[in-house]
Design a protein around this motif. Sequence first.
Motif, PDB file in Angstrom:
ATOM      1  N   UNK A 126     -28.635 -19.341 -74.774  1.00 51.83           N
ATOM      2  CA  UNK A 126     -29.088 -20.329 -75.749  1.00 51.83           C
ATOM      3  C   UNK A 126     -27.939 -20.935 -76.543  1.00 51.83           C
ATOM      4  N   UNK A 127     -26.727 -20.414 -76.371  1.00 53.87           N
ATOM      5  CA  UNK A 127     -25.586 -20.901 -77.143  1.00 53.87           C
ATOM      6  C   UNK A 127     -24.521 -21.435 -76.223  1.00 53.87           C
ATOM      7  N   UNK A 128     -23.958 -22.549 -76.485  1.00 61.95           N
ATOM      8  CA  UNK A 128     -24.310 -23.545 -77.494  1.00 61.95           C
ATOM      9  C   UNK A 128     -25.436 -24.457 -77.007  1.00 61.95           C
ATOM     10  N   UNK A 129     -26.178 -25.035 -77.928  1.00 59.07           N
ATOM     11  CA  UNK A 129     -27.268 -25.935 -77.518  1.00 59.07           C
ATOM     12  C   UNK A 129     -26.711 -27.203 -76.877  1.00 59.07           C
ATOM     13  N   UNK A 130     -27.505 -27.806 -75.989  1.00 60.63           N
ATOM     14  CA  UNK A 130     -27.034 -28.994 -75.276  1.00 60.63           C
ATOM     15  C   UNK A 130     -28.204 -29.904 -74.942  1.00 60.63           C
ATOM     16  N   UNK A 131     -27.883 -31.153 -74.628  1.00 56.31           N
ATOM     17  CA  UNK A 131     -28.832 -32.150 -74.140  1.00 56.31           C
ATOM     18  C   UNK A 131     -28.306 -32.697 -72.822  1.00 56.31           C
ATOM     19  N   UNK A 161     -28.474 -44.285 -67.161  1.00 56.71           N
ATOM     20  CA  UNK A 161     -28.990 -45.316 -66.260  1.00 56.71           C
ATOM     21  C   UNK A 161     -29.385 -44.614 -64.962  1.00 56.71           C
ATOM     22  N   UNK A 162     -29.699 -45.379 -63.926  1.00 54.41           N
ATOM     23  CA  UNK A 162     -30.146 -44.770 -62.672  1.00 54.41           C
ATOM     24  C   UNK A 162     -29.118 -43.812 -62.084  1.00 54.41           C
ATOM     25  N   UNK A 163     -27.830 -44.125 -62.229  1.00 58.29           N
ATOM     26  CA  UNK A 163     -26.790 -43.300 -61.631  1.00 58.29           C
ATOM     27  C   UNK A 163     -25.813 -42.723 -62.645  1.00 58.29           C
ATOM     28  N   UNK A 164     -26.138 -42.788 -63.933  1.00 56.23           N
ATOM     29  CA  UNK A 164     -25.243 -42.268 -64.958  1.00 56.23           C
ATOM     30  C   UNK A 164     -25.984 -41.276 -65.844  1.00 56.23           C
ATOM     31  N   UNK A 165     -25.303 -40.175 -66.145  1.00 57.49           N
ATOM     32  CA  UNK A 165     -25.872 -39.104 -66.963  1.00 57.49           C
ATOM     33  C   UNK A 165     -24.867 -38.719 -68.030  1.00 57.49           C
ATOM     34  N   UNK A 166     -25.350 -38.004 -69.054  1.00 57.42           N
ATOM     35  CA  UNK A 166     -24.456 -37.513 -70.097  1.00 57.42           C
ATOM     36  C   UNK A 166     -24.954 -36.152 -70.570  1.00 57.42           C
ATOM     37  N   UNK A 167     -24.037 -35.203 -70.597  1.00 57.69           N
ATOM     38  CA  UNK A 167     -24.315 -33.887 -71.159  1.00 57.69           C
ATOM     39  C   UNK A 167     -23.674 -33.871 -72.534  1.00 57.69           C
ATOM     40  N   UNK A 168     -24.468 -33.542 -73.555  1.00 54.11           N
ATOM     41  CA  UNK A 168     -23.966 -33.447 -74.922  1.00 54.11           C
ATOM     42  C   UNK A 168     -24.158 -32.015 -75.388  1.00 54.11           C
ATOM     43  N   UNK A 169     -23.077 -31.406 -75.840  1.00 56.72           N
ATOM     44  CA  UNK A 169     -23.111 -30.004 -76.238  1.00 56.72           C
ATOM     45  C   UNK A 169     -22.612 -29.876 -77.676  1.00 56.72           C
ATOM     46  N   UNK A 170     -23.336 -29.115 -78.506  1.00 54.61           N
ATOM     47  CA  UNK A 170     -22.943 -28.890 -79.899  1.00 54.61           C
ATOM     48  C   UNK A 170     -21.906 -27.767 -79.942  1.00 54.61           C
ATOM     49  N   UNK A 204     -16.930 -26.378 -84.834  1.00 45.93           N
ATOM     50  CA  UNK A 204     -15.861 -25.418 -85.098  1.00 45.93           C
ATOM     51  C   UNK A 204     -14.848 -25.296 -83.975  1.00 45.93           C
ATOM     52  N   UNK A 205     -15.103 -25.916 -82.825  1.00 42.57           N
ATOM     53  CA  UNK A 205     -14.175 -25.862 -81.697  1.00 42.57           C
ATOM     54  C   UNK A 205     -13.401 -27.177 -81.629  1.00 42.57           C
ATOM     55  N   UNK A 206     -12.123 -27.085 -81.341  1.00 40.76           N
ATOM     56  CA  UNK A 206     -11.279 -28.262 -81.162  1.00 40.76           C
ATOM     57  C   UNK A 206     -11.053 -28.523 -79.682  1.00 40.76           C
ATOM     58  N   UNK A 207     -10.348 -29.609 -79.387  1.00 42.97           N
ATOM     59  CA  UNK A 207     -10.066 -29.959 -77.986  1.00 42.97           C
ATOM     60  C   UNK A 207      -9.302 -28.861 -77.264  1.00 42.97           C
ATOM     61  N   UNK A 208      -8.405 -28.191 -77.961  1.00 41.89           N
ATOM     62  CA  UNK A 208      -7.600 -27.136 -77.330  1.00 41.89           C
ATOM     63  C   UNK A 208      -8.397 -25.863 -77.080  1.00 41.89           C
ATOM     64  N   UNK A 209      -9.558 -25.717 -77.707  1.00 45.63           N
ATOM     65  CA  UNK A 209     -10.381 -24.514 -77.565  1.00 45.63           C
ATOM     66  C   UNK A 209     -11.383 -24.613 -76.424  1.00 45.63           C
ATOM     67  N   UNK A 210     -11.548 -25.802 -75.841  1.00 46.92           N
ATOM     68  CA  UNK A 210     -12.583 -26.040 -74.829  1.00 46.92           C
ATOM     69  C   UNK A 210     -11.925 -26.395 -73.505  1.00 46.92           C
ATOM     70  N   UNK A 211     -12.469 -25.833 -72.417  1.00 45.46           N
ATOM     71  CA  UNK A 211     -11.997 -26.235 -71.083  1.00 45.46           C
ATOM     72  C   UNK A 211     -13.198 -26.671 -70.247  1.00 45.46           C
ATOM     73  N   UNK A 262     -19.633 -32.680 -81.459  1.00 45.02           N
ATOM     74  CA  UNK A 262     -20.414 -32.834 -80.241  1.00 45.02           C
ATOM     75  C   UNK A 262     -19.481 -33.168 -79.084  1.00 45.02           C
ATOM     76  N   UNK A 263     -19.615 -32.434 -78.000  1.00 46.88           N
ATOM     77  CA  UNK A 263     -18.847 -32.689 -76.787  1.00 46.88           C
ATOM     78  C   UNK A 263     -19.727 -33.506 -75.852  1.00 46.88           C
ATOM     79  N   UNK A 264     -19.273 -34.703 -75.495  1.00 47.49           N
ATOM     80  CA  UNK A 264     -20.006 -35.588 -74.597  1.00 47.49           C
ATOM     81  C   UNK A 264     -19.281 -35.614 -73.255  1.00 47.49           C
ATOM     82  N   UNK A 265     -20.002 -35.337 -72.173  1.00 46.99           N
ATOM     83  CA  UNK A 265     -19.430 -35.373 -70.834  1.00 46.99           C
ATOM     84  C   UNK A 265     -20.197 -36.415 -70.033  1.00 46.99           C
ATOM     85  N   UNK A 266     -19.479 -37.423 -69.560  1.00 45.16           N
ATOM     86  CA  UNK A 266     -20.088 -38.520 -68.802  1.00 45.16           C
ATOM     87  C   UNK A 266     -20.059 -38.179 -67.316  1.00 45.16           C
ATOM     88  N   UNK A 267     -21.207 -38.326 -66.669  1.00 43.46           N
ATOM     89  CA  UNK A 267     -21.343 -38.054 -65.234  1.00 43.46           C
ATOM     90  C   UNK A 267     -21.858 -39.302 -64.538  1.00 43.46           C
TER      91      UNK A 267
END
Length: 152
Positions: free
Chosen positions: A33-38, A43-52, A55-62, A117-122
């Motif tokens: 359940x951690x961390x929460x995400x959407x 669009x038809x061929x584009x998605x986005x994952x958003x994760x809360x 407290x984490x910075x860019x250097x803390x996430x891979x 919020x971490x946004x990942x475009x797919x």
Amino acid sequence: MHMFDLSPLYRSTVGFDRLAQLLDSAGSFEVPAYPPYNIERVSDDEYRVTMAVAGFGRDDISIEVKQNTLTISGKKADKAEAKGEFLHQGIAQRAFERRFQLADYVQVEGAELDNGLLHIALKREIPEAMKPRTIAIKGAHEPKVIESKKAA
């Protein structure tokens, strides 16, 4: 939990082994359940994952993609503690790892960290060879004549 017999699927299809394995394993694990995400369809061929990830910075996430699996992990670097003591610590900063199975031809376009919020475009990019195409039907202008030879 419902268990489905997939043996008819194995008997009548070719090349759907991965799909059947995903269905088999779908109910066999608990989703953390951690961390929460959407997950959004932009669009038809584009998605986005958003994760809360407060407290984490860019250097803390891979972020890693390997064999149709998107893995997002976070680990807080050991830093000097604040001088005061916490009376309540409600912002979780524990390490996490979240995995997403990507469909074929889905590629990661990029990632952005904004306001916790971490946004990942797919994007799904189907190769030209896999796209449907129209085949022209040619008409015969003349009937074909089959030659016959007499037996000697």
